[in-house]
Design an enzyme around this catalytic site. Structure first.
Site, PDB file in Angstrom:
ATOM      1  N   GLU A   2     -10.079  -6.637  -1.296  1.00 56.20           N
ATOM      2  CA  GLU A   2     -10.994  -6.249  -0.236  1.00 56.20           C
ATOM      3  C   GLU A   2     -11.123  -4.728  -0.231  1.00 56.20           C
ATOM      4  OE1 GLU A   2     -10.876  -6.362   4.677  1.00 56.20           O
ATOM      5  OE2 GLU A   2      -9.078  -6.820   3.475  1.00 56.20           O
ATOM      6  N   LEU A  12     -11.476  -1.380   1.696  1.00 59.05           N
ATOM      7  CA  LEU A  12     -11.243  -0.846   3.033  1.00 59.05           C
ATOM      8  C   LEU A  12     -11.706   0.605   3.104  1.00 59.05           C
ATOM      9  CD1 LEU A  12      -7.602  -2.108   3.794  1.00 59.05           C
ATOM     10  CD2 LEU A  12      -9.768  -3.183   4.433  1.00 59.05           C
ATOM     11  N   ASP A  36       7.223   2.414  -2.457  1.00 55.67           N
ATOM     12  CA  ASP A  36       6.643   3.564  -3.163  1.00 55.67           C
ATOM     13  C   ASP A  36       5.805   4.360  -2.175  1.00 55.67           C
ATOM     14  OD1 ASP A  36       5.957   5.307  -5.182  1.00 55.67           O
ATOM     15  OD2 ASP A  36       4.532   3.960  -6.160  1.00 55.67           O
TER      16      ASP A  36
END
Length: 306
Positions: free
Chosen positions: A104, A106, A209
């Site tokens: 998706e 964003l 991370d």
């Protein structure tokens, strides 16, 4: 249109058709626009627009398909926390010589405003309250492009020594360089339990991370996380990495500590946790990180008493 671009368009049409419908590559969809997006140092990253929908697509060599599968797994894990916004995984796999990950898209912005920082700090604390029974993860994944072992263990110092420090030192050893660094690092790994006499962390769900390039805010101001290297570990490891390269506002740390205070000794353990990432940068990018890694190891050994 050049042949390479035409081939990419065809592949993406087929891939998006298959991943959206759950069908096969025989059900392609139309693509209105493809734009390269900067910021990806490992994979090619694209914004793909189709029929009023937008997708974030990563491409790499097919032999790295496992890296995208691990990333999809990590994103699904982070999505368990409602306080955090995570791009939905649309699909991943291979097509010819290309590995792909479709997410998706964003619209995001940098995490800068004090109010955004406070919301983000609270959200990260909520993520860390998701806990497991052991340190590690059901599958191995990657830290950048480096394989990351996540074989579970009940003892945190054992896990961090065997699954984090020693694999990085082994990579440096294979390069036949840094003999002093390796011997000092191995000695540190052997003595690691001495840093945890008064600190027994619970296994929290970590991004793994968490530098500023892997965090942002969405259009509503909610913390958005991506590019994870998830595992269950000491929550301080995520906090430590947010400080390694800077970029997070003071309000982020204040809100996190208000939601869940840190134990004494964090400053010492922060050096240990960031050593893992500095060693990874040494192995990936070369000797520019050598002196920093040596200083961190020597500081920790001095605190242990060698």
């Amino acid at each position: 249109m050049n042949p390479a671009q035409h081939g990419l368009d065809v592949m993406l049409c087929e891939v998006l058709g298959a991943t959206i419908s759950g069908g096969t590559a025989s059900s392609p969809i139309g693509i209105d626009a493809i734009s390269d997006i900067g910021g990806g140092s490992i994979s090619r990253t694209l914004l793909v627009e189709s029929a009023r929908r937008r997708f974030f697509v990563k491409l790499n060599d097919a032999r790295l398909a496992g890296m995208f599968a691990a990333e999809a797994d990590g994103l699904s894990a982070l999505a368990r926390c409602p306080a955090v916004r995570v791009p939905r995984v649309v699909g991943y796999g291979t097509s010819g010589r290309q590995a792909y990950l479709v997410l998706e898209y964003l619209p995001l912005q940098a995490l800068r405003a004090p109010g955004q920082g406070a919301t983000a700090g609270q959200a990260l604390a909520a993520l860390h309250r998701i806990q497991g029974s052991e340190f590690g993860w059901p599958r191995d994944n990657f830290i950048g492009s480096t394989a990351q072992s996540n074989i579970p263990h009940r003892t945190w110092p054992f896990f961090f020594a065997r699954r984090r420090l020693l694999p990085q030192l082994e990579l440096a050893k294979r390069a036949s360089q840094h003999s002093q660094l390796i011997s000092s690092g191995e000695r540190l790994a052997e003595k690691l339990a001495a840093l945890f006499v008064d600190h027994q962390p619970a296994p929290s769900l970590l991004h793994g991370d968490l530098w500023y390039g892997n965090a942002a805010v969405d259009e509503s101001g909610q913390l958005a996380l991506f590019d994870p290297a998830v595992y269950f570990g000491d929550r301080e490891a995520d906090l430590a990495m947010t400080e390694l390269f800077g970029g997070f506002p003071d309000s982020f740390y204040a809100a996190y500590r208000a939601a869940w205070p840190l134990a004494d000794g964090f400053e010492q353990r922060k050096t240990l946790y960031n050593l893992y990432h500095v060693l990874n940068h040494l192995n990936l990018f070369g000797n520019a990180y050598l002196n920093q890694a040596e200083r961190m190891i020597n500081r920790l050994l001095a605190e242990i008493g060698r």
